[in-house]
Write a protein that holds these residues in place. Structure first.
Motif, PDB file in Angstrom:
ATOM      1  N   TRP A  29      -5.078   6.128  -0.514  1.00 15.03           N
ATOM      2  CA  TRP A  29      -5.241   6.454   0.914  1.00 15.03           C
ATOM      3  C   TRP A  29      -4.470   7.694   1.364  1.00 15.03           C
ATOM      4  O   TRP A  29      -4.800   8.277   2.387  1.00 15.03           O
ATOM      5  CB  TRP A  29      -4.863   5.258   1.791  1.00 15.03           C
ATOM      6  CG  TRP A  29      -3.421   4.831   1.771  1.00 15.03           C
ATOM      7  CD1 TRP A  29      -2.852   3.899   0.947  1.00 15.03           C
ATOM      8  CD2 TRP A  29      -2.368   5.303   2.618  1.00 15.03           C
ATOM      9  NE1 TRP A  29      -1.521   3.763   1.220  1.00 15.03           N
ATOM     10  CE2 TRP A  29      -1.193   4.612   2.245  1.00 15.03           C
ATOM     11  CE3 TRP A  29      -2.304   6.236   3.651  1.00 15.03           C
ATOM     12  CZ2 TRP A  29       0.043   4.822   2.860  1.00 15.03           C
ATOM     13  CZ3 TRP A  29      -1.071   6.462   4.279  1.00 15.03           C
ATOM     14  CH2 TRP A  29       0.085   5.755   3.881  1.00 15.03           C
ATOM     15  N   PHE A  30      -3.472   8.106   0.580  1.00 14.91           N
ATOM     16  CA  PHE A  30      -2.644   9.246   0.992  1.00 14.91           C
ATOM     17  C   PHE A  30      -3.289  10.531   0.467  1.00 14.91           C
ATOM     18  O   PHE A  30      -2.772  11.189  -0.444  1.00 14.91           O
ATOM     19  CB  PHE A  30      -1.230   9.062   0.450  1.00 14.91           C
ATOM     20  CG  PHE A  30      -0.213   9.938   1.121  1.00 14.91           C
ATOM     21  CD1 PHE A  30       0.125   9.752   2.447  1.00 14.91           C
ATOM     22  CD2 PHE A  30       0.404  10.957   0.416  1.00 14.91           C
ATOM     23  CE1 PHE A  30       1.071  10.570   3.060  1.00 14.91           C
ATOM     24  CE2 PHE A  30       1.347  11.774   1.026  1.00 14.91           C
ATOM     25  CZ  PHE A  30       1.671  11.584   2.350  1.00 14.91           C
ATOM     26  N   PHE A  36       8.981   5.185  -5.995  1.00 11.99           N
ATOM     27  CA  PHE A  36       9.286   4.471  -4.752  1.00 11.99           C
ATOM     28  C   PHE A  36      10.582   3.678  -4.859  1.00 11.99           C
ATOM     29  O   PHE A  36      10.595   2.494  -5.203  1.00 11.99           O
ATOM     30  CB  PHE A  36       8.125   3.547  -4.390  1.00 11.99           C
ATOM     31  CG  PHE A  36       8.252   2.939  -3.017  1.00 11.99           C
ATOM     32  CD1 PHE A  36       7.947   3.684  -1.888  1.00 11.99           C
ATOM     33  CD2 PHE A  36       8.685   1.635  -2.841  1.00 11.99           C
ATOM     34  CE1 PHE A  36       8.081   3.139  -0.620  1.00 11.99           C
ATOM     35  CE2 PHE A  36       8.815   1.076  -1.586  1.00 11.99           C
ATOM     36  CZ  PHE A  36       8.518   1.835  -0.474  1.00 11.99           C
ATOM     37  N   ALA A  70       0.826  -1.216   0.000  1.00 13.03           N
ATOM     38  CA  ALA A  70       0.000   0.000   0.000  1.00 13.03           C
ATOM     39  C   ALA A  70       0.859   1.264   0.000  1.00 13.03           C
ATOM     40  O   ALA A  70       0.389   2.347  -0.351  1.00 13.03           O
ATOM     41  CB  ALA A  70      -0.933   0.003   1.213  1.00 13.03           C
ATOM     42  N   TYR A  71       2.131   1.116   0.376  1.00 14.19           N
ATOM     43  CA  TYR A  71       3.072   2.242   0.301  1.00 14.19           C
ATOM     44  C   TYR A  71       3.861   2.236  -1.010  1.00 14.19           C
ATOM     45  O   TYR A  71       4.169   3.290  -1.560  1.00 14.19           O
ATOM     46  CB  TYR A  71       4.085   2.152   1.449  1.00 14.19           C
ATOM     47  CG  TYR A  71       3.561   2.605   2.785  1.00 14.19           C
ATOM     48  CD1 TYR A  71       2.744   1.785   3.561  1.00 14.19           C
ATOM     49  CD2 TYR A  71       3.883   3.866   3.282  1.00 14.19           C
ATOM     50  CE1 TYR A  71       2.266   2.201   4.791  1.00 14.19           C
ATOM     51  CE2 TYR A  71       3.414   4.291   4.512  1.00 14.19           C
ATOM     52  CZ  TYR A  71       2.612   3.458   5.261  1.00 14.19           C
ATOM     53  OH  TYR A  71       2.145   3.884   6.486  1.00 14.19           O
ATOM     54  N   GLU A  75       8.480  11.867  -4.057  1.00 12.13           N
ATOM     55  CA  GLU A  75       7.021  11.777  -4.051  1.00 12.13           C
ATOM     56  C   GLU A  75       6.478  13.186  -3.856  1.00 12.13           C
ATOM     57  O   GLU A  75       7.052  13.975  -3.089  1.00 12.13           O
ATOM     58  CB  GLU A  75       6.559  10.891  -2.881  1.00 12.13           C
ATOM     59  CG  GLU A  75       5.048  10.753  -2.776  1.00 12.13           C
ATOM     60  CD  GLU A  75       4.635   9.861  -1.608  1.00 12.13           C
ATOM     61  OE1 GLU A  75       5.404   9.731  -0.640  1.00 12.13           O
ATOM     62  OE2 GLU A  75       3.529   9.296  -1.662  1.00 12.13           O
ATOM     63  N   LEU A  87      -5.777   4.388   5.433  1.00 12.54           N
ATOM     64  CA  LEU A  87      -5.016   3.184   5.085  1.00 12.54           C
ATOM     65  C   LEU A  87      -5.698   1.935   5.654  1.00 12.54           C
ATOM     66  O   LEU A  87      -5.888   0.936   4.946  1.00 12.54           O
ATOM     67  CB  LEU A  87      -3.582   3.303   5.616  1.00 12.54           C
ATOM     68  CG  LEU A  87      -2.712   2.044   5.516  1.00 12.54           C
ATOM     69  CD1 LEU A  87      -2.494   1.666   4.048  1.00 12.54           C
ATOM     70  CD2 LEU A  87      -1.374   2.253   6.217  1.00 12.54           C
ATOM     71  N   SER A 130      -2.042   2.279  -5.280  1.00 17.30           N
ATOM     72  CA  SER A 130      -2.553   1.994  -3.944  1.00 17.30           C
ATOM     73  C   SER A 130      -2.312   3.177  -3.003  1.00 17.30           C
ATOM     74  O   SER A 130      -3.197   3.607  -2.269  1.00 17.30           O
ATOM     75  CB  SER A 130      -1.885   0.724  -3.421  1.00 17.30           C
ATOM     76  OG  SER A 130      -2.420   0.373  -2.181  1.00 17.30           O
ATOM     77  N   LYS A 131      -1.107   3.718  -3.051  1.00 17.79           N
ATOM     78  CA  LYS A 131      -0.771   4.840  -2.159  1.00 17.79           C
ATOM     79  C   LYS A 131      -1.677   6.041  -2.437  1.00 17.79           C
ATOM     80  O   LYS A 131      -2.135   6.717  -1.509  1.00 17.79           O
ATOM     81  CB  LYS A 131       0.700   5.223  -2.331  1.00 17.79           C
ATOM     82  CG  LYS A 131       1.130   6.431  -1.500  1.00 17.79           C
ATOM     83  CD  LYS A 131       1.887   6.053  -0.259  1.00 17.79           C
ATOM     84  CE  LYS A 131       2.085   7.224   0.691  1.00 17.79           C
ATOM     85  NZ  LYS A 131       3.474   7.528   0.990  1.00 17.79           N
ATOM     86  N   LEU A 187       4.770   9.366  -7.453  1.00 15.83           N
ATOM     87  CA  LEU A 187       5.552   8.518  -6.552  1.00 15.83           C
ATOM     88  C   LEU A 187       6.590   7.715  -7.325  1.00 15.83           C
ATOM     89  O   LEU A 187       6.265   6.980  -8.250  1.00 15.83           O
ATOM     90  CB  LEU A 187       4.610   7.560  -5.790  1.00 15.83           C
ATOM     91  CG  LEU A 187       5.279   6.471  -4.946  1.00 15.83           C
ATOM     92  CD1 LEU A 187       6.185   7.068  -3.877  1.00 15.83           C
ATOM     93  CD2 LEU A 187       4.226   5.569  -4.295  1.00 15.83           C
ATOM     94  N   HIS A 194      -0.910  12.658  -7.858  1.00 13.98           N
ATOM     95  CA  HIS A 194       0.054  12.163  -6.885  1.00 13.98           C
ATOM     96  C   HIS A 194       1.196  11.516  -7.670  1.00 13.98           C
ATOM     97  O   HIS A 194       0.979  10.666  -8.519  1.00 13.98           O
ATOM     98  CB  HIS A 194      -0.643  11.134  -5.984  1.00 13.98           C
ATOM     99  CG  HIS A 194       0.258  10.459  -5.023  1.00 13.98           C
ATOM    100  ND1 HIS A 194       0.679   9.165  -5.192  1.00 13.98           N
ATOM    101  CD2 HIS A 194       0.833  10.885  -3.882  1.00 13.98           C
ATOM    102  CE1 HIS A 194       1.469   8.832  -4.179  1.00 13.98           C
ATOM    103  NE2 HIS A 194       1.568   9.859  -3.371  1.00 13.98           N
TER     104      HIS A 194
END
Lengths: 157, 157
Positions: free
Chosen positions: B37-38, B53, B27-28, B59, B146, B33-34, B51, B49
């Motif tokens: 919830w973020f 990673f 989820a991170y 990010e 999350l 996925s991130k 990212l 958003h």
């Protein structure tokens, strides 16, 4: 036997150090901003820097390879986040020892004019990783560097 | 001259998530996925958003209430141990003003079939903007998101 994976751990800490320098904030700030000046103090004690890049600006990234003479096993990679000339520097950096992570830090350095010189306040908020370093050792290393700045800025301008 | 000040603080949030740490970590790590919830409070507008990673990756996301101040988040990933740990440094802006810089450490610990998430934030607030209670409150809301997302996904499979 299967390989044992390393035990992961994190220890959080905050280091606060203060120094009074007999020099103006402009000169103390330059010890950080000027690459020639910084190369003279940016390593603890008798350790040596074998490789160092400079990019002193917000968003700028720097690297430094250092350690005891003949064993430059540490690598620090920094990124400047906030720079207010002659007042404040905020940067984050990660450090590895022979490629293994040992810490990530967020460091705030503040320069305040006082009678006869400058008060420097350094706060390092650190995550020590996998038990590879200790807060007391880190504090000792930073204190040694701040003392070197004192010698540097007190030299005849 | 602008008034300059700093305020340092540390807070920790723990959550028990009803999924394995591999799923919690995903989820991170997974941008889609991130992004789910973020996010800010309901009703906020937001930018894309972004990212990347990986260690050294970035990010960013910005958003805010309609017609209100834009909150801008910009992070640098410092240390990643898959399924175990993420350490990042991030800065927050309100419109064009930098209000804080943080070191965020997330630890994923196995707890039977579940995961105990431990998040520690070491933060410096700049020039009197924002404070730790508000930051902790906002961060707890993210973990609510999350936990709800992971719960939802667990029920869907």
């Amino acid at each position: 036997m299967t390989a044992v994976s390393p035990t992961r751990s994190v220890e959080h800490g905050t280091i606060r150090l203060e120094r009074l320098y007999k020099a103006k904030p402009q000169r103390v700030f330059a010890a950080w901003a000027d690459s020639e000046a910084r190369a003279k103090w940016d390593v603890p004690g008798r350790w040596v820097i074998t490789e160092q890049t400079f990019d002193f600006r917000e968003g700028g990234r720097e690297m430094k390879r250092f350690g005891p003479a003949g064993d430059p096993r540490f690598l620090a990679q920094a990124r400047y986040v906030d720079i207010v000339p002659e007042r404040r520097i905020v940067y984050s950096y990660g450090m590895t020892d022979r490629g293994e992570p040992i810490s990530v830090s967020l460091t705030t350095v503040e320069f305040t004019p006082v009678a006869g010189g400058t008060r420097l306040m350094l706060v390092e908020q650190v995550s020590l990783l996998d038990g590879r370093d200790k807060l007391a050792h880190r504090e000792e290393g930073i204190a040694s560097k701040l003392d070197k700045i004192g010698l540097l800025v007190s030299e005849a301008a | 001259m602008t008034d300059r000040s700093t305020a340092h603080a540390t807070f920790t949030i723990e959550r028990r998530l009803t999924v394995s740490r591999e799923k919690a970590f995903r989820a991170y790590a997974d941008p889609r996925s991130k992004a789910r919830w973020f996010v800010g409070p309901e009703g906020w507008e937001r930018s894309d958003h972004k990212l990347d990673f990986r260690e050294g990756g970035r990010e960013s996301v910005s958003g805010g209430p309609p017609g209100g101040l834009i909150h801008y988040y910009n992070a640098l990933y410092q240390d990643i141990v898959p399924n175990e740990r993420i350490v990042l440094a991030y800065e927050m802006h309100m419109d064009s003003t930098r209000i804080s810089v943080s070191l965020g450490t997330t630890e994923f610990k196995s707890d039977g079939k579940a995961t105990r998430l431990v998040y520690t934030e070491q933060v410096v607030f700049l020039d009197g903007h924002d404070h730790v209670a508000a930051r902790e409150h906002g961060t707890r809301a993210l973990f609510d998101n999350l936990a709800a997302l992971l719960e939802h996904e667990a029920q869907a499979t």
